[in-house]
Design an enzyme around this catalytic site. Structure first.
Site, PDB file in Angstrom:
ATOM      1  N   ARG A  67       0.847  -1.204   0.000  1.00 41.94           N
ATOM      2  CA  ARG A  67       0.000   0.000   0.000  1.00 41.94           C
ATOM      3  C   ARG A  67       0.872   1.240   0.000  1.00 41.94           C
ATOM      4  O   ARG A  67       0.598   2.220  -0.698  1.00 41.94           O
ATOM      5  CB  ARG A  67      -0.938  -0.016   1.220  1.00 41.94           C
ATOM      6  CG  ARG A  67      -2.001  -1.097   1.164  1.00 41.94           C
ATOM      7  CD  ARG A  67      -2.741  -1.226   2.475  1.00 41.94           C
ATOM      8  NE  ARG A  67      -3.559  -0.048   2.789  1.00 41.94           N
ATOM      9  CZ  ARG A  67      -4.231   0.078   3.950  1.00 41.94           C
ATOM     10  NH1 ARG A  67      -4.130  -0.882   4.872  1.00 41.94           N
ATOM     11  NH2 ARG A  67      -4.966   1.145   4.185  1.00 41.94           N
ATOM     12  N   HIS A 115      -7.220   7.450  12.103  1.00 41.94           N
ATOM     13  CA  HIS A 115      -6.784   6.048  12.101  1.00 41.94           C
ATOM     14  C   HIS A 115      -5.281   5.904  11.878  1.00 41.94           C
ATOM     15  O   HIS A 115      -4.800   4.853  11.452  1.00 41.94           O
ATOM     16  CB  HIS A 115      -7.577   5.264  11.039  1.00 41.94           C
ATOM     17  CG  HIS A 115      -9.048   5.217  11.334  1.00 41.94           C
ATOM     18  ND1 HIS A 115      -9.976   4.925  10.373  1.00 41.94           N
ATOM     19  CD2 HIS A 115      -9.743   5.441  12.471  1.00 41.94           C
ATOM     20  CE1 HIS A 115     -11.193   4.973  10.915  1.00 41.94           C
ATOM     21  NE2 HIS A 115     -11.076   5.285  12.179  1.00 41.94           N
ATOM     22  N   CYS A 145      14.769  -2.152  20.891  1.00 42.74           N
ATOM     23  CA  CYS A 145      14.531  -2.839  22.167  1.00 42.74           C
ATOM     24  C   CYS A 145      14.338  -4.337  21.934  1.00 42.74           C
ATOM     25  O   CYS A 145      14.120  -5.094  22.864  1.00 42.74           O
ATOM     26  CB  CYS A 145      13.303  -2.266  22.871  1.00 42.74           C
ATOM     27  SG  CYS A 145      11.747  -2.819  22.141  1.00 42.74           S
ATOM     28  N   ASN A 208     -20.770  11.388  -2.442  1.00 43.09           N
ATOM     29  CA  ASN A 208     -20.518   9.945  -2.580  1.00 43.09           C
ATOM     30  C   ASN A 208     -21.367   9.407  -3.728  1.00 43.09           C
ATOM     31  O   ASN A 208     -22.579   9.617  -3.736  1.00 43.09           O
ATOM     32  CB  ASN A 208     -20.910   9.223  -1.280  1.00 43.09           C
ATOM     33  CG  ASN A 208     -20.402   7.782  -1.249  1.00 43.09           C
ATOM     34  OD1 ASN A 208     -20.462   7.068  -2.239  1.00 43.09           O
ATOM     35  ND2 ASN A 208     -19.923   7.374  -0.098  1.00 43.09           N
TER      36      ASN A 208
HETATM   37  C1  BV8 Z   1     -12.907   0.784  18.280  1.00 42.80           C
HETATM   38  C2  BV8 Z   1      -6.603   2.019   9.620  1.00 42.80           C
HETATM   39  C3  BV8 Z   1     -13.184   0.419  20.533  1.00 42.80           C
HETATM   40  C4  BV8 Z   1      -5.879   0.798   9.202  1.00 42.80           C
HETATM   41  C5  BV8 Z   1      -9.008   1.567   9.897  1.00 42.80           C
HETATM   42  C6  BV8 Z   1     -19.890  -4.328  15.241  1.00 42.80           C
HETATM   43  C7  BV8 Z   1     -20.805  -3.351  14.995  1.00 42.80           C
HETATM   44  C8  BV8 Z   1     -20.413  -1.967  15.032  1.00 42.80           C
HETATM   45  C9  BV8 Z   1     -19.084  -1.571  15.304  1.00 42.80           C
HETATM   46  C10 BV8 Z   1     -18.199  -2.589  15.566  1.00 42.80           C
HETATM   47  C11 BV8 Z   1     -18.593  -3.937  15.529  1.00 42.80           C
HETATM   48  N1  BV8 Z   1     -17.539  -4.668  15.790  1.00 42.80           N
HETATM   49  C12 BV8 Z   1     -16.466  -3.818  16.007  1.00 42.80           C
HETATM   50  C13 BV8 Z   1     -16.871  -2.550  15.871  1.00 42.80           C
HETATM   51  C14 BV8 Z   1     -16.077  -1.333  15.982  1.00 42.80           C
HETATM   52  C15 BV8 Z   1     -15.218  -1.194  14.703  1.00 42.80           C
HETATM   53  C16 BV8 Z   1     -16.105  -0.970  13.503  1.00 42.80           C
HETATM   54  O1  BV8 Z   1     -16.618   0.115  13.300  1.00 42.80           O
HETATM   55  N2  BV8 Z   1     -16.272  -2.045  12.691  1.00 42.80           N
HETATM   56  C17 BV8 Z   1     -17.151  -1.916  11.502  1.00 42.80           C
HETATM   57  C18 BV8 Z   1     -16.503  -2.586  10.350  1.00 42.80           C
HETATM   58  C19 BV8 Z   1     -18.458  -2.563  11.779  1.00 42.80           C
HETATM   59  N3  BV8 Z   1     -14.418  -0.013  14.962  1.00 42.80           N
HETATM   60  C20 BV8 Z   1     -13.215  -0.222  15.554  1.00 42.80           C
HETATM   61  O2  BV8 Z   1     -12.733  -1.311  15.797  1.00 42.80           O
HETATM   62  C21 BV8 Z   1     -12.493   1.058  15.942  1.00 42.80           C
HETATM   63  N4  BV8 Z   1     -12.025   0.946  17.279  1.00 42.80           N
HETATM   64  O3  BV8 Z   1     -14.121   0.768  18.146  1.00 42.80           O
HETATM   65  O4  BV8 Z   1     -12.280   0.669  19.467  1.00 42.80           O
HETATM   66  C22 BV8 Z   1     -12.296   0.339  21.650  1.00 42.80           C
HETATM   67  C23 BV8 Z   1     -12.488   1.272  22.612  1.00 42.80           C
HETATM   68  C24 BV8 Z   1     -11.691   1.152  23.756  1.00 42.80           C
HETATM   69  C25 BV8 Z   1     -10.727   0.124  23.857  1.00 42.80           C
HETATM   70  C26 BV8 Z   1     -10.546  -0.785  22.801  1.00 42.80           C
HETATM   71  C27 BV8 Z   1     -11.324  -0.684  21.661  1.00 42.80           C
HETATM   72  C28 BV8 Z   1     -11.225   1.249  15.054  1.00 42.80           C
HETATM   73  C29 BV8 Z   1     -11.636   1.539  13.661  1.00 42.80           C
HETATM   74  C30 BV8 Z   1     -10.393   1.908  12.825  1.00 42.80           C
HETATM   75  C31 BV8 Z   1      -9.882   0.727  12.061  1.00 42.80           C
HETATM   76  N5  BV8 Z   1      -8.810   1.146  11.149  1.00 42.80           N
HETATM   77  N6  BV8 Z   1      -7.975   1.999   9.109  1.00 42.80           N
HETATM   78  C32 BV8 Z   1      -5.693   0.692   7.712  1.00 42.80           C
HETATM   79  O5  BV8 Z   1      -6.202   1.579   6.987  1.00 42.80           O
HETATM   80  O6  BV8 Z   1      -5.016  -0.249   7.307  1.00 42.80           O
HETATM   81  S1  BV8 Z   1     -10.628   1.589   9.291  1.00 42.80           S
HETATM   82  C33 BV8 Z   1     -10.444   1.702   7.577  1.00 42.80           C
HETATM   83  O7  BV8 Z   1     -11.666   1.239   7.058  1.00 42.80           O
HETATM   84  C34 BV8 Z   1     -10.296   3.089   7.018  1.00 42.80           C
HETATM   85  O8  BV8 Z   1      -9.496   3.899   7.814  1.00 42.80           O
HETATM   86  C35 BV8 Z   1     -11.738   3.570   7.013  1.00 42.80           C
HETATM   87  O9  BV8 Z   1     -12.095   4.050   8.241  1.00 42.80           O
HETATM   88  C36 BV8 Z   1     -12.503   2.317   6.842  1.00 42.80           C
HETATM   89  C37 BV8 Z   1     -12.992   2.238   5.470  1.00 42.80           C
HETATM   90  O10 BV8 Z   1     -14.140   3.040   5.444  1.00 42.80           O
HETATM   91  P1  BV8 Z   1     -14.217   4.151   4.276  1.00 42.80           P
HETATM   92  O11 BV8 Z   1     -13.005   5.009   4.348  1.00 42.80           O
HETATM   93  O12 BV8 Z   1     -15.542   4.731   4.388  1.00 42.80           O
HETATM   94  O13 BV8 Z   1     -14.038   3.292   2.941  1.00 42.80           O
HETATM   95  P2  BV8 Z   1     -15.089   2.284   2.282  1.00 42.80           P
HETATM   96  O14 BV8 Z   1     -14.322   1.479   1.321  1.00 42.80           O
HETATM   97  O15 BV8 Z   1     -15.921   1.640   3.322  1.00 42.80           O
HETATM   98  O16 BV8 Z   1     -16.081   3.268   1.496  1.00 42.80           O
HETATM   99  C38 BV8 Z   1     -15.584   4.104   0.488  1.00 42.80           C
HETATM  100  C39 BV8 Z   1     -16.759   4.992   0.146  1.00 42.80           C
HETATM  101  O17 BV8 Z   1     -16.312   5.926  -0.832  1.00 42.80           O
HETATM  102  C40 BV8 Z   1     -17.949   4.226  -0.460  1.00 42.80           C
HETATM  103  O18 BV8 Z   1     -19.145   4.682   0.138  1.00 42.80           O
HETATM  104  C41 BV8 Z   1     -17.893   4.596  -1.947  1.00 42.80           C
HETATM  105  O19 BV8 Z   1     -19.167   4.679  -2.525  1.00 42.80           O
HETATM  106  C42 BV8 Z   1     -17.249   5.969  -1.896  1.00 42.80           C
HETATM  107  N7  BV8 Z   1     -16.485   6.346  -3.092  1.00 42.80           N
HETATM  108  C43 BV8 Z   1     -15.807   5.527  -3.938  1.00 42.80           C
HETATM  109  N8  BV8 Z   1     -15.197   6.270  -4.909  1.00 42.80           N
HETATM  110  C44 BV8 Z   1     -15.478   7.596  -4.627  1.00 42.80           C
HETATM  111  C45 BV8 Z   1     -16.294   7.627  -3.460  1.00 42.80           C
HETATM  112  N9  BV8 Z   1     -16.746   8.787  -2.925  1.00 42.80           N
HETATM  113  C46 BV8 Z   1     -16.376   9.956  -3.560  1.00 42.80           C
HETATM  114  N10 BV8 Z   1     -15.585   9.987  -4.678  1.00 42.80           N
HETATM  115  C47 BV8 Z   1     -15.131   8.835  -5.228  1.00 42.80           C
HETATM  116  N11 BV8 Z   1     -14.374   8.875  -6.324  1.00 42.80           N
HETATM  117 ZN    ZN Z   2      10.782  -0.975  21.175  1.00 44.48          ZN
END
Ligand code: BV8
Ligand code: ZN
Length: 242
Positions: A67, A115, A145, A208
């Site tokens: 990536r 993120h 480390c 979007n």
């Molecule tokens: C947390 C970094 C708590 C790494 C990322 C069950 C139900 C609900 C929630 C949860 C569940 N189980 C777990 C959870 C929580 C979970 C979550 O939300 N899961 C989801 C999947 C259900 N969240 C977490 O785990 C978060 N942490 O809750 O911690 C906690 C609290 C205390 C102590 C411990 C824990 C952490 C979330 C962050 C994860 N890391 N990224 C990496 O990138 O490698 S998330 C990663 O995916 C991205 O950063 C981004 O956030 C996400 C992708 O989403 P989008 O960016 O929206 O992308 P996507 O592909 O989905 O959509 C693209 C959109 O663009 C589409 O709509 C498309 O139509 C549109 N599009 C396409 N082309 C265009 C366009 N729009 C405009 N122009 C274009 N040209």
């Molecule tokens: Zn270290």
């Protein structure tokens, strides 16, 4: 596209952008959930977890290195550039879920990386954190480390950096226009930011091509791409004095 909100945009003091993978799609970076999101048949949702990292740190590192190579050869697009340009006329803040750094490369100065960032690394044990070197002799790379280094990104199941998250909530609570571009709003807690803005009486505008779970709550939902749409904001903003 923005005609009906001309006054609101013109008189706005602070505009907050919430962005996701879609805003970088036109820069050639695959989205997460789009059909192009899979890597070597691996579901990104599964790879972006601490479990996947401990199961096979070399595989997860190879994914990030792939990536990173793609991101390094990518350029910010007209969507990123329009947001950066707006800073000349308004108080603009970007709350991004993207780890690609393209907003900053486009010239945006106030960007909160919810993120994390693919161009930073940190140790899995000690508090070593640094910008990423060009290449690694071995994967996974080791910290001085002796423990394993990891990308400084937030994986599913991990909490967001609390200082960044608190500041993001403050910006969402104090904007009069929020533009949500290129995100499916599936991932929490980032997908709650529009709710904070709405509670604060802000105007919500979505950009979007596809429907999202919050399209119905938007004041304006533009079913188009960010690179073709966001530059059209400028004329509505330019002739307003700060
Ligand atoms: C947390 C970094 C708590 C790494 C990322 C069950 C139900 C609900 C929630 C949860 C569940 N189980 C777990 C959870 C929580 C979970 C979550 O939300 N899961 C989801 C999947 C259900 N969240 C977490 O785990 C978060 N942490 O809750 O911690 C906690 C609290 C205390 C102590 C411990 C824990 C952490 C979330 C962050 C994860 N890391 N990224 C990496 O990138 O490698 S998330 C990663 O995916 C991205 O950063 C981004 O956030 C996400 C992708 O989403 P989008 O960016 O929206 O992308 P996507 O592909 O989905 O959509 C693209 C959109 O663009 C589409 O709509 C498309 O139509 C549109 N599009 C396409 N082309 C265009 C366009 N729009 C405009 N122009 C274009 N040209
Ligand atoms: Zn270290």
């Amino acid at each position: 596209m923005f005609k009906q909100f001309a006054d609101k945009l013109n008189n706005s003091k602070k505009i907050v952008f919430v962005t996701g993978a879609g805003i970088s799609q036109e820069s050639g970076i695959p989205t997460f959930r789009g059909k192009d999101g899979y890597w070597r048949k691996h579901d990104p949702m599964k790879l972006a977890t601490i479990d996947a990292f401990y199961d096979d740190p070399k595989l997860v590192w190879e994914w990030y290195e792939d990536r990173r190579k793609n991101i390094r050869s990518a350029q910010p697009n007209a969507g990123h550039k329009a947001i950066a340009e707006l800073e000349k006329y308004k108080d603009v803040v970007v709350l991004t879920q993207n780890i690609d750094g393209l907003h900053q490369r486009a010239g945006s100065s106030k960007v909160l990386e919810l993120h994390g960032s693919i161009i930073r690394i940190k140790c899995t044990v000690c508090d070593y954190i640094d910008s990423i070197p060009n290449s690694f002799d071995t994967l996974p790379p080791q910290c001085k480390c002796g423990n394993t280094l990891r990308p400084d990104v937030v994986w599913f199941g991990e909490a967001l950096p609390q200082d960044v998250w608190q500041e993001a909530i403050e910006h969402a609570n104090s904007c009069d226009v929020m533009i949500i571009a290129g995100t499916s709003l599936v991932v929490s807690p980032a997908n709650t930011l529009p709710l904070y803005a709405k509670q604060n009486g802000a105007t919500l505008i979505e950009v979007n091509p596809d429907e999202t779970i919050m399209s119905g709550d938007m004041d304006l939902s533009l079913k188009t791409t960010s690179a073709s749409c966001l530059p059209e904001l400028l004329p509505f903003i330019k002739n307003s004095n700060l």
